[in-house]
Design an enzyme around this catalytic site. Structure first.
Site: not given
Lengths: 292, 292
Positions: B35, B105, B129
């Site tokens: 990511w 992030d 999430k």
């Protein structure tokens, strides 16, 4: 190609010029209300925006005669808003731009009637009027337009990358898309676009008839040939009477009738999900209120 | 300031540099997995991106020692990914970048434990999430960062305009935000972040213990000091055994255990909503499978 995006129609105001205008040529915008104005304003950050025609001077009460519009023959695209929610102005036909690519913000009347999809190069629509819940934007785009997307755009703002990844470039709004599937099944079960159009025409006629038989007590904002089937907008003789109208209507169970704060007056939004009985109920209240 | 956006964390990969890097200076990115790589790749369209440190050569198994990182003292911001879902790598502490603005992030570990919010200039997180449903992105941003947003950005990509309009610049994902409210209440009722952290540590320990007592049958991907509390990643001796493991686990009611397609292996994602009993059940299955 049908794409499922996030960010609302307002993000499309920027994505369209980012994908099709950045640095090259000019685009023609048709202004028939507040949303078209916003779309043109956002586009100006990305390139040359020409107002092909605007009905602003006449107070956004009408739609232009297409034959009267002088399109730029080299325009990258023609942008218009097929229904303006604030003013209650709607194009009754698909726009024919003499072969130029047509980009349409159909947020507030998509799925309200059949359209000739071949006349459009790109349609975008926030889902929350006729398609499903807020948080999903549907984009219908032709292969020709996808081929024109330049390289190097941010991935999530690049129609071609989104299309190549089947709208799964990142995690989409899964619940929103699931609800859209249910809404489409409901629409098909209800007889499809022809049937919903017939019902929408009936609902709108019930309200416009109540305006027209009120001897001027209610005055419709839109010219008759530009009357929206989705948003019926009208004024009463005074703002005080408009407030009283909204208050009494709310007591009778009819809420959300105040016009957008930028224009005032009354607005009855009667999207696909709104029932015929609701329009009949409001029209009866209008008759009773004006007679008192 | 807390903002509710659409478009997913992936759109933030572009919004962060669009707001804070465009045309001026350079930003430092710390790469500890897939990511972070994607975030840095998207940022390169907007300006100069410097990889302050990367654990790629060692296979993304660890987190860097902060004291070993040579930050650019004039970096516009430091970007890192606090938990890498694919590799199962997590920073156990808030990053201290010696006064430089930290952008994090936190998509996959936000709300999993208390953090020191003052150490961050901007945190972004896709909701799906630990926060709520997909289709909402939460951004927590300091006033200092908001003041640095340049003029002229597309409205829906402009943190300051979104903040000034209370995240209501356009219609937000209303249902998603409603669910987030319910999740936050659930979290508060469950004892808040300290309580959920204690439970997350327990859940992760149960699984890592099963790895560690297997005599090497299971090999964890992450170094011990970088083990994620959210994503437990490990390999079996052969890909065939991994497939058999997933198939038999699915028969026992445990699904979604295949590792991300880019790395293979096994991944147990145990976000806030995952129950302690689920971790115990999987650990018992791991013991039984390896003994066979």
């Amino acid at each position: 190609r049908v794409l499922f995006l996030q960010g609302g129609a307002t993000l499309q105001f920027s994505m369209v010029p980012m994908n099709f205008l950045a640095g090259i040529g000019s685009a023609d915008y048709i202004l028939t209300g507040a949303w078209g104005e916003k779309a043109a304003a956002e586009a100006r950050s990305f390139g040359s925006v020409r107002i092909a025609t605007s009905t602003a001077e006449a107070g956004y009460r009408t739609v232009p005669q297409i034959d009267d519009i002088d399109f730029d023959p080299s325009a990258r695209y023609i942008h218009y808003t097929s229904n303006e929610t604030i003013e209650g102005i709607e194009f009754s036909n698909d726009l024919d731009a003499h072969g130029l690519p047509v980009v349409c913000d159909a947020s507030s009347n998509i799925l309200s009637k059949p359209i000739d999809i071949k006349k459009y190069s790109l349609i975008y629509a926030g889902a929350q009027k006729n398609i499903g819940p807020s948080g999903v934007t549907v984009v219908i785009i032709s292969d020709e337009m996808l081929a024109r997307v330049p390289d190097g755009l941010p991935s999530l703002l690049d129609y071609r990358k989104i299309a190549e990844n089947g709208s799964l470039l990142n995690t989409p709004n899964t619940w929103g898309i699931y609800i859209i599937d249910l809404v489409c099944k409901w629409l098909a079960d209800a007889g499809g676009l022809e049937a919903i159009q017939a019902r929408n025409i009936m609902k709108a006629r019930i309200l416009y008839d109540a305006i027209d038989r009120s001897d001027g007590f209610y005055s419709g904002h839109a010219d008759r040939n530009a009357r929206s089937l989705m948003n019926v907008t009208f004024r009463l003789p005074t703002p005080d009477l408009e407030r009283q109208f909204c208050t009494e209507a709310a007591s009778a169970g009819m809420v959300g009738l105040a016009g957008h704060r930028s224009v005032g007056g009354i607005r009855a939004s009667i999207y696909n999900a709104f029932p015929l009985e609701g329009a009949e109920c409001l029209a009866a209240f209008m008759d009773e209120f004006s007679s008192r």
